[in-house]
Scaffold this active site. Structure first.
Site, PDB file in Angstrom:
ATOM      1  N   ARG A 130       2.142  65.530   2.702  1.00 53.59           N
ATOM      2  CA  ARG A 130       1.299  64.619   3.498  1.00 53.59           C
ATOM      3  C   ARG A 130       1.636  63.151   3.268  1.00 53.59           C
ATOM      4  NH1 ARG A 130      -4.073  66.751   1.079  1.00 53.59           N
ATOM      5  NH2 ARG A 130      -2.666  66.323  -0.651  1.00 53.59           N
ATOM      6  N   LYS A 156       5.320  81.138  -7.586  1.00 55.20           N
ATOM      7  CA  LYS A 156       4.270  81.745  -8.390  1.00 55.20           C
ATOM      8  C   LYS A 156       3.150  80.716  -8.600  1.00 55.20           C
ATOM      9  CE  LYS A 156       4.071  81.117 -12.946  1.00 55.20           C
ATOM     10  NZ  LYS A 156       4.219  81.222 -14.376  1.00 55.20           N
ATOM     11  N   HIS A 203       6.053  87.428 -15.261  1.00 51.83           N
ATOM     12  CA  HIS A 203       7.439  87.455 -15.726  1.00 51.83           C
ATOM     13  C   HIS A 203       7.780  88.657 -16.603  1.00 51.83           C
ATOM     14  CE1 HIS A 203       7.612  83.499 -14.145  1.00 51.83           C
ATOM     15  NE2 HIS A 203       6.921  82.945 -15.097  1.00 51.83           N
ATOM     16  N   LYS A 212       0.864  80.763 -26.541  1.00 58.03           N
ATOM     17  CA  LYS A 212       1.145  79.327 -26.750  1.00 58.03           C
ATOM     18  C   LYS A 212       0.885  78.975 -28.205  1.00 58.03           C
ATOM     19  CE  LYS A 212       1.186  78.119 -22.261  1.00 58.03           C
ATOM     20  NZ  LYS A 212       2.409  77.656 -21.628  1.00 58.03           N
ATOM     21  N   HIS A 227      11.292  82.838 -11.438  1.00 56.97           N
ATOM     22  CA  HIS A 227      12.491  82.166 -11.962  1.00 56.97           C
ATOM     23  C   HIS A 227      13.014  82.861 -13.215  1.00 56.97           C
ATOM     24  CE1 HIS A 227       9.274  80.035 -14.150  1.00 56.97           C
ATOM     25  NE2 HIS A 227      10.144  80.017 -15.123  1.00 56.97           N
ATOM     26  N   ASP A 245      -0.388  84.154 -16.412  1.00 59.11           N
ATOM     27  CA  ASP A 245       0.671  83.160 -16.338  1.00 59.11           C
ATOM     28  C   ASP A 245       2.034  83.749 -16.714  1.00 59.11           C
ATOM     29  OD1 ASP A 245       1.815  80.605 -16.058  1.00 59.11           O
ATOM     30  OD2 ASP A 245       1.649  80.231 -18.206  1.00 59.11           O
ATOM     31  N   GLU A 300       5.732  80.375 -27.075  1.00 57.63           N
ATOM     32  CA  GLU A 300       6.003  78.939 -27.047  1.00 57.63           C
ATOM     33  C   GLU A 300       5.381  78.283 -28.254  1.00 57.63           C
ATOM     34  OE1 GLU A 300       5.735  76.696 -23.398  1.00 57.63           O
ATOM     35  OE2 GLU A 300       5.170  78.554 -22.401  1.00 57.63           O
ATOM     36  N   LYS A 352      17.225  84.090 -14.803  1.00 59.66           N
ATOM     37  CA  LYS A 352      17.853  83.838 -16.097  1.00 59.66           C
ATOM     38  C   LYS A 352      18.974  84.847 -16.304  1.00 59.66           C
ATOM     39  CE  LYS A 352      13.825  81.910 -18.431  1.00 59.66           C
ATOM     40  NZ  LYS A 352      14.188  80.517 -18.607  1.00 59.66           N
TER      41      LYS A 352
HETATM   42  N1  LIG Z   1       5.740  72.405 -11.478  1.00 53.43           N
HETATM   43  C1  LIG Z   1       6.275  73.477 -11.999  1.00 53.43           C
HETATM   44  O1  LIG Z   1       7.057  73.424 -12.960  1.00 53.43           O
HETATM   45  C2  LIG Z   1       5.970  74.825 -11.427  1.00 53.43           C
HETATM   46  C3  LIG Z   1       6.497  75.970 -12.059  1.00 53.43           C
HETATM   47  C4  LIG Z   1       6.251  77.226 -11.487  1.00 53.43           C
HETATM   48  C5  LIG Z   1       5.520  77.320 -10.327  1.00 53.43           C
HETATM   49  N2  LIG Z   1       4.998  76.193  -9.746  1.00 53.43           N
HETATM   50  C6  LIG Z   1       4.233  76.364  -8.504  1.00 53.43           C
HETATM   51  O2  LIG Z   1       4.805  75.558  -7.504  1.00 53.43           O
HETATM   52  C7  LIG Z   1       3.814  75.060  -6.636  1.00 53.43           C
HETATM   53  C8  LIG Z   1       3.898  73.538  -6.631  1.00 53.43           C
HETATM   54  O3  LIG Z   1       3.661  73.047  -7.927  1.00 53.43           O
HETATM   55  P1  LIG Z   1       3.823  71.515  -8.301  1.00 53.43           P
HETATM   56  O4  LIG Z   1       3.717  71.439  -9.782  1.00 53.43           O
HETATM   57  O5  LIG Z   1       4.993  70.903  -7.640  1.00 53.43           O
HETATM   58  O6  LIG Z   1       2.482  70.899  -7.682  1.00 53.43           O
HETATM   59  P2  LIG Z   1       2.179  69.389  -7.319  1.00 53.43           P
HETATM   60  O7  LIG Z   1       2.971  68.449  -8.154  1.00 53.43           O
HETATM   61  O8  LIG Z   1       0.694  69.246  -7.323  1.00 53.43           O
HETATM   62  O9  LIG Z   1       2.714  69.259  -5.841  1.00 53.43           O
HETATM   63  C9  LIG Z   1       2.059  69.809  -4.756  1.00 53.43           C
HETATM   64  C10 LIG Z   1       2.685  69.268  -3.498  1.00 53.43           C
HETATM   65  O10 LIG Z   1       1.984  69.786  -2.380  1.00 53.43           O
HETATM   66  C11 LIG Z   1       1.828  68.740  -1.419  1.00 53.43           C
HETATM   67  N3  LIG Z   1       0.705  69.087  -0.560  1.00 53.43           N
HETATM   68  C12 LIG Z   1      -0.606  69.172  -0.885  1.00 53.43           C
HETATM   69  N4  LIG Z   1      -1.320  69.532   0.178  1.00 53.43           N
HETATM   70  C13 LIG Z   1      -0.440  69.687   1.201  1.00 53.43           C
HETATM   71  C14 LIG Z   1      -0.555  70.053   2.551  1.00 53.43           C
HETATM   72  N5  LIG Z   1      -1.749  70.341   3.064  1.00 53.43           N
HETATM   73  N6  LIG Z   1       0.561  70.118   3.310  1.00 53.43           N
HETATM   74  C15 LIG Z   1       1.782  69.810   2.797  1.00 53.43           C
HETATM   75  N7  LIG Z   1       1.960  69.465   1.511  1.00 53.43           N
HETATM   76  C16 LIG Z   1       0.863  69.405   0.729  1.00 53.43           C
HETATM   77  C17 LIG Z   1       1.602  67.511  -2.285  1.00 53.43           C
HETATM   78  O11 LIG Z   1       1.973  66.306  -1.665  1.00 53.43           O
HETATM   79  P3  LIG Z   1       1.011  65.435  -0.732  1.00 53.43           P
HETATM   80  O12 LIG Z   1      -0.196  65.092  -1.540  1.00 53.43           O
HETATM   81  O13 LIG Z   1       1.894  64.285  -0.405  1.00 53.43           O
HETATM   82  O14 LIG Z   1       0.700  66.275   0.454  1.00 53.43           O
HETATM   83  C18 LIG Z   1       2.662  67.775  -3.367  1.00 53.43           C
HETATM   84  O15 LIG Z   1       3.923  67.390  -2.883  1.00 53.43           O
HETATM   85  C19 LIG Z   1       2.494  75.597  -7.171  1.00 53.43           C
HETATM   86  O16 LIG Z   1       2.193  76.795  -6.512  1.00 53.43           O
HETATM   87  C20 LIG Z   1       2.799  75.890  -8.625  1.00 53.43           C
HETATM   88  O17 LIG Z   1       1.987  76.923  -9.125  1.00 53.43           O
HETATM   89  C21 LIG Z   1       5.221  74.966 -10.269  1.00 53.43           C
END
Ligand SMILES: NC(=O)c1ccc[n+]([C@@H]2O[C@H](COP(=O)([O-])OP(=O)(O)OC[C@H]3O[C@@H](n4cnc5c(N)ncnc54)[C@H](OP(=O)(O)O)[C@@H]3O)[C@@H](O)[C@H]2O)c1
Length: 520
Positions: A51, A171, A264, A362, A201, A259, A239, A205
């Site tokens: 957004r 996930k 995994h 953890k 992911h 988690d 961890e 590995k």
């Molecule tokens: N981060 C990790 O290492 C990690 C690892 C494994 C899995 N995940 C999974 O990956 C997903 C994303 O995680 P994240 O850590 O990247 O979360 P995040 O940092 O909170 O990012 C979420 C993203 O979604 C966007 N967003 C929110 N509402 C939206 C909408 N209505 N339409 C389009 N975009 C929207 C936000 O940007 P705007 O506010 O600009 O819209 C932001 O770019 C989650 O399901 C999480 O469980 C993450």
């Protein structure tokens, strides 16, 4: 018949959640690494969607900073050409209003990169990298937008010329069986099962794939890999760090079982326990995993609390890390587990009677992911008659190290050279990087490339994820387990109950808890 090799056809990777953490830290750096290794198909490009208002140029600038920080090897000369693959579109994926504009942008990018196919559409690979609460709304909007025609592709006169549409889902995939079934149904209304890539992911590995190579490219392991020779199997992911700031917005509602174990470790376990697939392809491997999960022996309610242990870390003696309940955003009454250990049984011809112990936590003593295959002792103690101290030597044990470093070691008993009969344990050891060289690649890159190739070998089938939840749900919902959650000191190997769990039906069985300086 061997399937035809899959090829990486150019597509537009549409990342929902492009301004978020995962995109910046993992996805774009992994794509950059693939590009610098010449592994991205010509013409493939990325359209980031979220957004926040941003121009293409601003998106590229933002990604430039993260690629510099997080790619495996930043080469400035390779950045410019990679940046030309990156675009951005501001919009709310949960609102249908955004999609007509998105369609127009996709067609324009397809034309610009000369990757339009029959019907004037490019191949599309959607990536849901947003909060899981948005998944179903975005999937429904993609469906209503008319972008998905994959279901018609296989029966068209010239399927190769038609565009495909696939989707990668991050996930967590559901929070329990009911929500997972609902998400699978939402996906199934829009995409063919063959076009759905449920990412894990962990499966990217190296060693997880190496488990299959070790088992099925060698002939010495398979004859031993069963209830006649294996005493039990341990699957561990631990961890040293605590939950920290992730407690409030994610972990306290999830816990270790959701988690790590459901998502995994059951997959790692499956690689160890499946039957040999008939061919090395996604469908055959998935079929074996589904068969394994179907052979899981469901527990009666009174058995659940005896087959699992939950724990929560407290402050270590003199440690400065807060206990879990002191972390910001944690509700102590919720009794979320930061440690879980389960004993699972699979009632099939290979594994009947062999317990699989799975644990994750953890704030533990060491950071590692490994599988331990503990073999039975020899049927007789031949050497005890020579010297009673030679009685009861340890049995063979195969350790498959997945992280931090990949390797395999086999504990064997050997005679110490010299007069008399002295026996000691020793390790036959293979360190993959040391032996074979190569570059450790972040798991996300190869996984995305697999999705571009349409290869689901390292992704999960609908029935697998539902099977995983069928195993985990009863533990998650057990009031006894939740009420009996045990404290463990940060920096230890977890709650005492986990030691009782593994020794419960065979005194002397123990977790493999290496000293931190003995972790590969
Ligand atoms: N981060 C990790 O290492 C990690 C690892 C494994 C899995 N995940 C999974 O990956 C997903 C994303 O995680 P994240 O850590 O990247 O979360 P995040 O940092 O909170 O990012 C979420 C993203 O979604 C966007 N967003 C929110 N509402 C939206 C909408 N209505 N339409 C389009 N975009 C929207 C936000 O940007 P705007 O506010 O600009 O819209 C932001 O770019 C989650 O399901 C999480 O469980 C993450």
């Amino acid at each position: 018949m061997q399937p035809a090799p899959l090829s990486a056809e150019p597509c537009i990777l549409v990342i929902f959640g492009a301004s978020g953490d995962l995109t910046q830290r993992k996805l774009i750096p992994a794509l950059y690494d693939l590009d610098r290794q010449g592994r991205l198909p010509a013409g493939m490009c990325v359209l980031g969607v979220s957004r926040t208002a941003m121009s293409d140029e601003a998106f590229r600038e933002k990604m430039h900073a993260s690629v510099k920080q997080f790619s495996a090897g930043f080469e400035p000369a390779k950045w410019e050409s990679f940046a030309r693959r990156l675009y951005y579109f501001a919009g709310d994926g949960a609102s249908a209003d955004m999609f007509p504009g998105l369609n127009v942008r996709l067609a324009a990018l397809g034309e610009r990169h000369a990757i339009l196919r029959g019907g004037g559409q490019p191949n599309l690979l959607f990536y849901l990298s947003v909060a899981p609460t948005l998944y179903e709304a975005i999937i429904a909007n993609i469906g209503a937008s008319g972008l998905v025609s994959e279901g018609k592709r296989w029966c068209s006169l010239n399927a190769q010329a038609m565009p495909w549409q696939r989707i990668i889902v991050e996930k967590p995939f559901g929070t329990d069986l009911a929500s997972t079934v609902s998400l699978n149904r939402a996906l199934g209304r829009v995409f063919e099962e063959e076009s759905i890539f449920r990412i894990d992911h962990y499966l990217g590995k190296e060693l997880v794939q190496n488990i299959l190579v070790m088992r099925f490219a060698n002939s010495i392991f398979e004859p031993m890999w069963n209830r006649n020779h294996v005493d039990h199997v341990q699957v561990t992911a631990t961890e040293t760090v605590g939950v920290g700031s992730r407690a409030a917005n994610f972990y306290d509602a999830a816990g270790a079982l959701r988690d790590m174990i459901q998502s995994h470790l059951l997959q790692v376990l499956a690689m160890v326990a499946i039957e040999p697939p008939s061919v090395f392809d996604a469908a055959a491997i998935m079929r074996e995993k589904i068969k394994l999960f179907n052979s899981y022996l469901p527990l009666r309610p009174e058995q659940i609390a005896r087959s699992g242990v939950f724990g929560r870390y407290t402050r270590s003696a003199g440690g400065d890390q807060p206990s879990y309940v002191e972390e910001k955003g944690v509700s102590a009454e919720r009794r979320t587990e930061t440690y879980a250990a389960l004993r699972l049984h699979f009632e099939n011809w290979r594994w009947a009677g062999v317990p699989f112990f799975v644990r994750s936590g953890k704030s533990l003593a060491a950071k590692l992911t490994e599988v331990v295959v503990q073999f039975k002792k020899p049927p007789t103690d031949l050497f005890r008659s020579v010297d009673p101290t030679l009685r009861d030597r340890p049995a063979n044990r195969l350790i498959i190290n997945i992280a931090p470093r990949e390797g395999i070691s086999l504990r064997i008993e050997g005679k110490v050279p010299g007069p008399g009969l002295a026996i000691q344990s020793a390790k036959l050891d293979l360190d993959y990087l040391q032996r074979f060289g190569g570059e450790v690649i972040e798991a996300y890159g190869p996984l995305i490339l697999d999705a571009v190739r349409g290869d689901r070998t390292l992704y999960k089938h609908r029935d697998e994820v539902e099977g995983g939840w069928r195993i985990c749900d009863p533990f998650l919902n057990s009031p006894e387990l939740r009420a009996g959650i045990e404290d463990y000191a940060a920096g230890s190997w977890g709650p005492a109950g986990a030691d009782h769990l593994i020794a419960a039906d065979a005194p002397g069985r123990q977790w493999h808890n290496p000293r931190p300086d003995d972790v590969r």
